[in-house]
Write an enzyme that holds these catalytic residues in place. Sequence first.
Site, PDB file in Angstrom:
ATOM      1  N   GLU A  83      42.495  47.842  33.546  1.00  0.00           N
ATOM      2  CA  GLU A  83      43.427  46.941  32.871  1.00  0.00           C
ATOM      3  C   GLU A  83      42.724  46.107  31.813  1.00  0.00           C
ATOM      4  O   GLU A  83      41.614  45.649  32.018  1.00  0.00           O
ATOM      5  CB  GLU A  83      44.017  45.959  33.884  1.00  0.00           C
ATOM      6  CG  GLU A  83      44.831  46.623  34.947  1.00  0.00           C
ATOM      7  CD  GLU A  83      45.302  45.633  36.002  1.00  0.00           C
ATOM      8  OE1 GLU A  83      45.230  44.413  35.765  1.00  0.00           O
ATOM      9  OE2 GLU A  83      45.723  46.087  37.055  1.00  0.00           O
ATOM     10  N   CYS A 143      43.812  38.006  45.411  1.00  0.00           N
ATOM     11  CA  CYS A 143      43.631  38.860  44.232  1.00  0.00           C
ATOM     12  C   CYS A 143      43.964  40.313  44.578  1.00  0.00           C
ATOM     13  O   CYS A 143      43.653  40.774  45.672  1.00  0.00           O
ATOM     14  CB  CYS A 143      42.186  38.731  43.757  1.00  0.00           C
ATOM     15  SG  CYS A 143      41.818  39.687  42.282  1.00  0.00           S
ATOM     16  N   GLY A 146      37.217  43.351  38.577  1.00  0.00           N
ATOM     17  CA  GLY A 146      35.786  43.550  38.790  1.00  0.00           C
ATOM     18  C   GLY A 146      34.975  42.277  38.747  1.00  0.00           C
ATOM     19  O   GLY A 146      35.451  41.232  38.291  1.00  0.00           O
ATOM     20  N   GLU A 147      33.759  42.385  39.229  1.00  0.00           N
ATOM     21  CA  GLU A 147      32.846  41.244  39.253  1.00  0.00           C
ATOM     22  C   GLU A 147      31.685  41.552  38.300  1.00  0.00           C
ATOM     23  O   GLU A 147      30.821  42.382  38.603  1.00  0.00           O
ATOM     24  CB  GLU A 147      32.355  41.016  40.687  1.00  0.00           C
ATOM     25  CG  GLU A 147      31.224  40.034  40.830  1.00  0.00           C
ATOM     26  CD  GLU A 147      31.442  38.699  40.105  1.00  0.00           C
ATOM     27  OE1 GLU A 147      32.529  38.115  40.211  1.00  0.00           O
ATOM     28  OE2 GLU A 147      30.510  38.256  39.420  1.00  0.00           O
ATOM     29  N   SER A 161      33.314  35.323  33.748  1.00  0.00           N
ATOM     30  CA  SER A 161      33.837  34.704  34.964  1.00  0.00           C
ATOM     31  C   SER A 161      33.257  35.394  36.188  1.00  0.00           C
ATOM     32  O   SER A 161      33.284  36.617  36.294  1.00  0.00           O
ATOM     33  CB  SER A 161      35.365  34.813  34.970  1.00  0.00           C
ATOM     34  OG  SER A 161      35.904  34.223  36.129  1.00  0.00           O
ATOM     35  N   SER A 211      34.646  30.965  39.777  1.00  0.00           N
ATOM     36  CA  SER A 211      35.871  30.922  40.574  1.00  0.00           C
ATOM     37  C   SER A 211      35.605  30.135  41.846  1.00  0.00           C
ATOM     38  O   SER A 211      35.108  30.676  42.817  1.00  0.00           O
ATOM     39  CB  SER A 211      36.318  32.351  40.897  1.00  0.00           C
ATOM     40  OG  SER A 211      36.609  33.015  39.685  1.00  0.00           O
ATOM     41  N   LEU A 212      35.933  28.857  41.814  1.00  0.00           N
ATOM     42  CA  LEU A 212      35.584  27.972  42.930  1.00  0.00           C
ATOM     43  C   LEU A 212      36.672  27.988  44.009  1.00  0.00           C
ATOM     44  O   LEU A 212      36.413  28.330  45.161  1.00  0.00           O
ATOM     45  CB  LEU A 212      35.338  26.560  42.380  1.00  0.00           C
ATOM     46  CG  LEU A 212      34.671  25.577  43.321  1.00  0.00           C
ATOM     47  CD1 LEU A 212      33.305  26.061  43.771  1.00  0.00           C
ATOM     48  CD2 LEU A 212      34.556  24.203  42.648  1.00  0.00           C
ATOM     49  N   HIS A 213      37.840  27.552  43.670  1.00  0.00           N
ATOM     50  CA  HIS A 213      39.041  27.658  44.508  1.00  0.00           C
ATOM     51  C   HIS A 213      39.067  26.831  45.785  1.00  0.00           C
ATOM     52  O   HIS A 213      40.074  26.857  46.500  1.00  0.00           O
ATOM     53  CB  HIS A 213      39.337  29.122  44.868  1.00  0.00           C
ATOM     54  CG  HIS A 213      39.373  30.057  43.697  1.00  0.00           C
ATOM     55  ND1 HIS A 213      39.839  29.678  42.455  1.00  0.00           N
ATOM     56  CD2 HIS A 213      39.003  31.353  43.566  1.00  0.00           C
ATOM     57  CE1 HIS A 213      39.747  30.707  41.625  1.00  0.00           C
ATOM     58  NE2 HIS A 213      39.236  31.737  42.269  1.00  0.00           N
ATOM     59  N   ASN A 219      49.236  33.590  40.727  1.00  0.00           N
ATOM     60  CA  ASN A 219      50.208  34.638  40.428  1.00  0.00           C
ATOM     61  C   ASN A 219      50.490  35.351  41.736  1.00  0.00           C
ATOM     62  O   ASN A 219      49.606  36.026  42.254  1.00  0.00           O
ATOM     63  CB  ASN A 219      49.592  35.656  39.464  1.00  0.00           C
ATOM     64  CG  ASN A 219      49.985  35.400  38.027  1.00  0.00           C
ATOM     65  OD1 ASN A 219      51.064  34.896  37.750  1.00  0.00           O
ATOM     66  ND2 ASN A 219      49.105  35.756  37.113  1.00  0.00           N
ATOM     67  N   CYS A 223      46.240  39.805  37.468  1.00  0.00           N
ATOM     68  CA  CYS A 223      44.983  40.162  38.130  1.00  0.00           C
ATOM     69  C   CYS A 223      45.002  41.402  39.024  1.00  0.00           C
ATOM     70  O   CYS A 223      45.108  41.287  40.236  1.00  0.00           O
ATOM     71  CB  CYS A 223      44.522  38.963  38.932  1.00  0.00           C
ATOM     72  SG  CYS A 223      44.796  37.410  38.094  1.00  0.00           S
TER      73      CYS A 223
END
Length: 345
Positions: free
Chosen positions: A91, A118, A159-160, A191, A214-216, A290, A333
């Site tokens: 994507e 995710c 992906g990371e 990111s 990406s803490l969250h 989302n 995502c």
Amino acid sequence: MTVDLLGAELEEMEAFCQSRGIPRYRARQMAEGIYRRNIGSWRELAVLPRATREMLAAQAPLPVPTVVDTRSTGDGTVKYLLQLADGQKVETVSLAYTYGTVACVSSQAGCRQGCVFCASHVGGCIRDLTAGEMLAQVQELRRRAPDGKIAGVVIMGTGEPMENYAATVRFLRLLQAPYGLEMSPRRITVSTCGIVPGILRLAEEGLPVTLAVSLHAATDELRSRLVPVNRRYPIRKLLEACAAYFQATGRRVTFEYVLLEGINDSPEEAKRLSAMLPVKWGHVNLIPVNPVAGRPFRTPSREKMGRFADILRRGGLGVTVRRSLGQTIGAACGQLRAHPFQEGN
Ligand code: SAH
């Protein structure tokens, strides 16, 4: 055996030329052709002798991904599903901002992180993308951008990136190269879910791109549940790495925080976050989740998000609340990859 030159840096292009008896100066013309000018085939590169063009087309054909799905919202977000040479699909999202088109790029086909909200890891991580495949995503959007330009790149697709480190850094170099897209590192964001060794390594690359983390969550207990990699790299270690990144690059670090109703959106969590994050070099990006089909996560009310943001601001932090892009097209995502368009839709 054909060679894939999309993703090669200038020096590699020169080595290739040398190996095929092509004068070295042609390498720059080739690099400018595929990167800066964004040609789809060597045959378009009129500056080269015809014989060279034909040789390149035969021996180093340029892989151009095919767009197999497109979805757009009214707000200028367009999500593309691209098919790569081996049939894998990734994507890429085009985001319209007042200052231009921003490309949201995938770094892997799938993901192995397993963050609970995710969709990217549905089906696991199939493979890393090459630098050329990451760049091809940008080039595809460039072809379609109204002004033919990409104003910024965020590696926030599937992906990371830190798990695909070498290709990611190569991609960053090509974006910035004078023979490439000549993009300022300030316009580029990487990111990560918080792979500490990757952050420390990136700090030393001399590529002062924006780091987004990406803490969250503000406690290890909660973060380990939401972002499993936290068990390996807990918050304290992560923040130390971010501080080192700031030290080395002078760039403010963005902390992404996906707001999940009833889970991480309480005033207490906001206070903890505010106490924990550095006002001097930290910036918080609040992201309404989302919703993903089959997952229990909901977006908090506007008021609740506003209160959360206010607490952070009172603590002195810079805060932005991301407008939620792509929700109405089932394209958050990893969702497009997981549930592609039905044919004919
Ligand atoms: N692996 C990297 C980059 C890809 S994800 C990372 O974790 O940062 C890009 C951002 O989108 C991350 O902050 C991620 O947590 C967030 N994200 C993932 N799923 C989401 C969802 N359903 N709603 C909102 N944001 C989401």
